[in-house]
Design an enzyme around this catalytic site. Sequence first.
Site, mmCIF file in Angstrom:
data_model
loop_
_atom_site.group_PDB
_atom_site.id
_atom_site.type_symbol
_atom_site.label_atom_id
_atom_site.label_comp_id
_atom_site.label_asym_id
_atom_site.label_seq_id
_atom_site.Cartn_x
_atom_site.Cartn_y
_atom_site.Cartn_z
ATOM 1 N N ASP A 83 10.090 -52.451 30.582
ATOM 2 C CA ASP A 83 11.072 -51.403 30.847
ATOM 3 C C ASP A 83 11.102 -50.485 29.633
ATOM 4 O O ASP A 83 11.351 -50.931 28.509
ATOM 5 C CB ASP A 83 12.448 -52.018 31.107
ATOM 6 C CG ASP A 83 13.427 -50.987 31.651
ATOM 7 O OD1 ASP A 83 13.742 -50.030 30.918
ATOM 8 O OD2 ASP A 83 13.874 -51.127 32.801
ATOM 9 N N LEU A 84 10.840 -49.211 29.852
ATOM 10 C CA LEU A 84 10.801 -48.244 28.757
ATOM 11 C C LEU A 84 12.193 -48.057 28.174
ATOM 12 O O LEU A 84 13.134 -47.707 28.887
ATOM 13 C CB LEU A 84 10.250 -46.908 29.252
ATOM 14 C CG LEU A 84 10.222 -45.755 28.242
ATOM 15 C CD1 LEU A 84 9.347 -46.101 27.048
ATOM 16 C CD2 LEU A 84 9.725 -44.481 28.916
ATOM 17 N N ASP A 108 11.666 -46.708 35.474
ATOM 18 C CA ASP A 108 11.065 -46.970 34.164
ATOM 19 C C ASP A 108 10.614 -48.419 34.029
ATOM 20 O O ASP A 108 10.447 -48.906 32.919
ATOM 21 C CB ASP A 108 12.059 -46.627 33.052
ATOM 22 C CG ASP A 108 13.399 -47.349 33.223
ATOM 23 O OD1 ASP A 108 13.546 -48.097 34.209
ATOM 24 O OD2 ASP A 108 14.287 -47.167 32.363
#
Length: 279
Positions: free
Chosen positions: A134-135, A177
Amino acid sequence: MTEAVQQLAKRMRSAFSSMPRRHSYPVVGAALALVTPACILIARFVMTGAVSPGLWILDDLATKYASQVYLTLSTLVLALIGLMIGVKIDRLRKLSITDPLTGLFNRRHLSERLEEEVGRRSRYGTSFSLVAFDLDGLKLINDSFGHKAGDRALLAVAESISKNVRAGDIAARVGGDEFVVILPQAAGTDAKVLAQRIAAALAKRHGAWRYPLSVSIGVTDVIRAKEARSEDLLVAVDAALYQAKVAGGGRAVVALSHYAARKDAIFAFSPRPGTAGRG
């Protein structure tokens, strides 16, 4: 003998169905071109009772120019039509399983492949792992530098994943994301090494965000999970990913095989100057 023939037929069907349609459909087209000569051959055999009908058709092809032209042209035309249809079907299938922004697989294809891995584990006892990325700070990037910069940051994550996974791994973008990678025949230690490698590669990517990008990572090792189900594995890796986010991002959490994320299974990456925070 019958069982052996059935197994051979099953393997042939499986191999044919797994072929790209641009390869299999021309074969089907060429086979269809032989239908009319085959029907004529059968009809003449029924009407005349000839013992060797194959000799008749060979003589016919050898002596009649029209038969040669028909068989050649019909085979080429139908094979070409099959190729054109196969190429279009392959293109549509690729679109249906691909994320349009990153070029990775989408959630639908990931779910299908995960079911296959679970089935393979139940039959052969093979191990595999799931890694979720997950960014960190995507919302801040979007708010501060615009959504184009956010898209470029997501592309940076996707490219970092693509360049570091093995040939047989399945990488997909499953949310805004969030990315998930299936690592067939890999234990949690292999997944941990992959996570560290991807995080290091991503930190070197530069863009409008002006600080090293980082990811929160969840890892699920199913090597000891006898009754692993795809939905349980996704829940486990999501729980581990959430714990990594809550812990501040830029780190990974390894979930045990009984699908409970452990607080003592956290390993952090290098400190990140100017981190954007959770996003």
